[in-house]
Design an enzyme around this catalytic site. Structure first.
Site, PDB file in Angstrom:
ATOM      1  CG  ASP A   1      -2.034  -0.963   1.102  1.00  0.00           C
ATOM      2  OD1 ASP A   1      -2.800  -1.072   0.353  1.00  0.00           O
ATOM      3  OD2 ASP A   1      -2.206  -1.691   1.942  1.00  0.00           O
TER       4      ASP A   1
ATOM      5  CG  ASP B   1      -7.370  -3.740  -0.095  1.00  0.00           C
ATOM      6  OD1 ASP B   1      -6.776  -4.223   1.028  1.00  0.00           O
ATOM      7  OD2 ASP B   1      -6.216  -2.987  -0.429  1.00  0.00           O
TER       8      ASP B   1
HETATM    9  C1  DX5 Z   1      -6.651   0.035   2.936  1.00  0.00           C
HETATM   10  C2  DX5 Z   1      -5.531  -0.821   2.532  1.00  0.00           C
HETATM   11  C3  DX5 Z   1      -5.510  -2.418   2.621  1.00  0.00           C
HETATM   12  C4  DX5 Z   1      -5.327  -2.431   4.109  1.00  0.00           C
HETATM   13  C5  DX5 Z   1      -6.305  -3.653   4.594  1.00  0.00           C
HETATM   14  O1  DX5 Z   1      -6.937   1.193   2.107  1.00  0.00           O
HETATM   15  O2  DX5 Z   1      -5.724  -0.708   0.995  1.00  0.00           O
HETATM   16  O3  DX5 Z   1      -4.744  -2.956   1.720  1.00  0.00           O
HETATM   17  O4  DX5 Z   1      -4.076  -2.909   4.445  1.00  0.00           O
HETATM   18  O5  DX5 Z   1      -6.172  -3.860   6.022  1.00  0.00           O
HETATM   19  P1  DX5 Z   1      -7.004  -4.873   6.821  1.00  0.00           P
HETATM   20  O6  DX5 Z   1      -6.999  -6.081   6.298  1.00  0.00           O
HETATM   21  O7  DX5 Z   1      -6.337  -4.563   8.196  1.00  0.00           O
HETATM   22  O8  DX5 Z   1      -8.147  -4.171   6.724  1.00  0.00           O
HETATM   23 ZN    ZN Z   2      -4.499  -1.870  -0.458  1.00  0.00          ZN
END
Ligand code: DX5
Ligand code: ZN
Length: 215
Positions: free
Chosen positions: A34, A174
């Site tokens: 990310d 995601d």
């Molecule tokens: C949020 C990110 C995700 C995030 C997901 O904008 O794009 O990839 O890391 O995290 P979790 O699995 O903790 O919701």
């Molecule tokens: Zn992401």
């Protein structure tokens, strides 16, 4: 076949190499990186150098999720450091076709990502040109949030569009994935579940992944 992608936002960054190895050994299919700029989203996560280290060490496919303004300025950089898939945000550009052209020129896989409030119809006219569509299911840019239930219908709608148009892009969801909702999202049409908290904050990630893949 369900695929799982580990979002390193929730990894122990002091041990990033070991964390990536842990995901490889546990049966993850890709590593999700990310990138944020504190502008397109109100958070600053990691930049090109950390992404490069991850791409160099990872044996798995590396997916770079660009949550940045002016993604065109960084496509070549992320291609050069070895990312396999480059995801730009639909909301970050007025020229998605140009973005796709830039990524195609690098030879990398092309992905488009959507904020929770963006309708899937908005990308319908260029679905044929992408390899991956990523639906963000939480407020963009932060880990550890709750899945926004309204995203279920977006998964279903996108899967339906893919079928009707006879296309084969990969659908990724995601954010907010947990053991209780994962399989249901896959059944609705998500090929790949992207999760940070679930994978990196669990000691028994191998067991979690095994169970998810067996269902
Ligand atoms: C949020 C990110 C995700 C995030 C997901 O904008 O794009 O990839 O890391 O995290 P979790 O699995 O903790 O919701
Ligand atoms: Zn992401």
């Amino acid at each position: 076949m369900l695929k799982l992608s580990a979002s390193i936002l929730s990894a122990d960054w002091l041990r990033l190499g070991e964390e990536i190895k842990r995901m490889e050994d546990s049966g993850c299919d890709s590593i999700h990186i990310d990138i944020t700029d504190g502008h397109f989203v109100p958070n600053i996560t990691m930049g090109v150098d950390i992404a490069e280290a991850v791409c160099k060490t990872s044996k798995l496919r590396t997916d770079v999720h660009l949550m940045i303004a002016r993604p065109q300025d960084f496509i070549k950089k992320f291609a050069d450091i070895g990312a396999d898939l480059i995801l730009f945000h639909h909301e970050a550009t007025t020229h998605p076709f140009e973005m796709i052209k830039y990524i195609n020129e690098t030879g990398k896989m092309v992905g488009v990502a959507l904020d929770p409030a963006t309708r899937v119809e908005d990308i319908e006219h260029y679905l044929h040109a992408v390899d991956v569509v990523l639906l963000v299911a939480v407020c963009v840019g932060f880990g550890g949030q709750k899945y926004i239930e309204a995203m279920d219908s977006k998964i279903e709608q996108l899967a339906m569009m893919r079928k009707e148009k006879n296309l084969d892009f990969e659908i990724q969801i995601d954010g907010g994935i947990n053991p209780g909702n994962a399989i249901e999202k896959h059944k609705k049409g998500a090929d790949t579940l992207v999760a940070g908290t679930l994978f990196f904050r669990s000691k028994n990630v191998g067991e979690i992944i095994k169970q998810l893949k067996e269902q």
